[in-house]
Scaffold this active site. Structure first.
Site, PDB file in Angstrom:
ATOM      1  N   ARG A   1      62.220  48.725   2.480  1.00 31.66           N
ATOM      2  CA  ARG A   1      63.012  49.638   2.658  1.00 31.66           C
ATOM      3  C   ARG A   1      62.928  50.775   1.972  1.00 31.66           C
ATOM      4  NH1 ARG A   1      68.252  45.989   1.797  1.00 31.66           N
ATOM      5  NH2 ARG A   1      69.381  47.696   2.430  1.00 31.66           N
TER       6      ARG A   1
ATOM      7  N   ARG B   1      68.305  59.235   9.456  1.00 35.08           N
ATOM      8  CA  ARG B   1      67.523  58.671   8.457  1.00 35.08           C
ATOM      9  C   ARG B   1      66.087  59.145   8.863  1.00 35.08           C
ATOM     10  NH1 ARG B   1      70.397  53.534   7.456  1.00 35.08           N
ATOM     11  NH2 ARG B   1      69.334  52.407   5.597  1.00 35.08           N
TER      12      ARG B   1
ATOM     13  N   ARG C   1      73.038  39.822   2.035  1.00 39.43           N
ATOM     14  CA  ARG C   1      72.444  40.345   3.360  1.00 39.43           C
ATOM     15  C   ARG C   1      71.054  40.037   3.412  1.00 39.43           C
ATOM     16  NH1 ARG C   1      73.643  46.836   3.682  1.00 39.43           N
ATOM     17  NH2 ARG C   1      71.568  46.738   4.425  1.00 39.43           N
TER      18      ARG C   1
HETATM   19  P1  AMP Z   1      72.006  50.078   6.026  1.00 41.10           P
HETATM   20  O1  AMP Z   1      73.091  49.016   6.005  1.00 41.10           O
HETATM   21  O2  AMP Z   1      72.610  51.629   6.148  1.00 41.10           O
HETATM   22  O3  AMP Z   1      71.243  49.812   4.556  1.00 41.10           O
HETATM   23  O4  AMP Z   1      71.091  49.716   7.181  1.00 41.10           O
HETATM   24  C1  AMP Z   1      70.645  48.527   7.509  1.00 41.10           C
HETATM   25  C2  AMP Z   1      69.359  48.620   8.291  1.00 41.10           C
HETATM   26  O5  AMP Z   1      69.801  49.027   9.692  1.00 41.10           O
HETATM   27  C3  AMP Z   1      68.160  49.610   7.831  1.00 41.10           C
HETATM   28  O6  AMP Z   1      67.350  48.839   7.028  1.00 41.10           O
HETATM   29  C4  AMP Z   1      67.618  49.781   9.557  1.00 41.10           C
HETATM   30  O7  AMP Z   1      66.935  48.647   9.670  1.00 41.10           O
HETATM   31  C5  AMP Z   1      68.958  49.789  10.286  1.00 41.10           C
HETATM   32  N1  AMP Z   1      69.584  51.332  10.322  1.00 41.10           N
HETATM   33  C6  AMP Z   1      70.634  51.655   9.984  1.00 41.10           C
HETATM   34  N2  AMP Z   1      70.937  52.985  10.198  1.00 41.10           N
HETATM   35  C7  AMP Z   1      69.640  53.319  10.920  1.00 41.10           C
HETATM   36  C8  AMP Z   1      69.343  54.642  11.150  1.00 41.10           C
HETATM   37  N3  AMP Z   1      69.904  55.751  10.977  1.00 41.10           N
HETATM   38  N4  AMP Z   1      68.173  54.374  11.611  1.00 41.10           N
HETATM   39  C9  AMP Z   1      67.245  53.424  11.823  1.00 41.10           C
HETATM   40  N5  AMP Z   1      67.650  52.242  11.456  1.00 41.10           N
HETATM   41  C10 AMP Z   1      68.800  52.151  11.030  1.00 41.10           C
END
Ligand code: AMP
Length: 213
Positions: A171, A88, A160
């Site tokens: 986000r 990310r 969520r």
């Molecule tokens: P997601 O389910 O991919 O939307 O991720 C939910 C949250 O997890 C994100 O908003 C971040 O806070 C954290 N997160 C997930 N993957 C990453 C990553 N590669 N780098 C940093 N934070 C992450």
């Protein structure tokens, strides 16, 4: 097949991931899912990650890189993997490249799924997820047959903690500032394909398949 799904929150990465891993028989690795699992179990990692996740911020790079690379070392990743939500940041992408190079491997395809900001907000705020199997619904666009209940496994649907209005806005901003530079990074590497994420679930998948073959 070493794949990455790139795209803003709400682009449909998780939904497409389910279809991709079924077709290509590779594991789906979602760093967000790993963190949510850890939060549910109350682990130290979960506690650390939760602070950032609830605000819609990124978990610190080194922590994410460590868990992602540890996961990639597992046996089921030998024939390939689908990364969803990782990397990310450019730093994470560089660390991933270093890690893969160390194993004689590389990223082969990056699928960049694009969707307009307004649409992302609507999708995320209305999203409901199954607590048991992780299936994703939308209260208006893809409601379950019975309110609050998963069609697939009968599990409870929940919103969520980071799908609230203010967290969603943050986000998306974080995505634009920290993750969008990856488009350029993978463009230079010559591995990126751009997919229109607003054409409907099946059309998006068909476009992905035409890239992957
Ligand atoms: P997601 O389910 O991919 O939307 O991720 C939910 C949250 O997890 C994100 O908003 C971040 O806070 C954290 N997160 C997930 N993957 C990453 C990553 N590669 N780098 C940093 N934070 C992450």
């Amino acid at each position: 097949m070493n794949l990455i799904l790139l795209g803003p929150p709400g682009a449909g990465k998780g939904t497409q991931a389910v279809k991709i891993v079924e077709k290509y028989s590779i594991p789906h690795i979602s760093t967000g899912d790993i963190f949510r699992e850890n939060i549910k179990k109350g682990t130290e990692l979960g506690k650390k990650a939760q602070e950032y996740m609830n605000k819609g911020e990124l978990v610190p790079d080194d922590l994410v890189v460590e868990i992602a690379c540890a996961r990639l070392l597992e046996d089921d990743c030998k024939e390939g993997f689908l990364l969803d939500g990782f990397p990310r940041t450019v730093y994470q992408a560089e660390k991933l490249d270093e890690f893969l190079a160390g194993c004689g491997r590389k990223v082969e395809h990056v699928l960049d799924i694009a969707v307009e900001k307004e649409e992302l907000i609507t999708r995320l705020i209305g999203r409901r997820v199954c607590r048991s199997c992780g299936a994703s619904y939308h209260i208006v666009n893809m409601p379950p047959k019975k309110e609050g209940v998963c069609d697939i496994c009968g599990g409870e649907l929940y919103q969520r903690a980071d799908d609230t209005e203010e967290t969603v806005a943050n986000r998306i901003e974080v995505y634009e500032a920290q993750t969008m530079p990856l488009i350029d990074y993978y463009e230079k590497a010559g591995v990126i394909a751009h997919i229109d994420g607003a054409t409907g679930l099946d059309n998006v998948f068909a476009d992905i398949v035409s890239v992957l073959g």
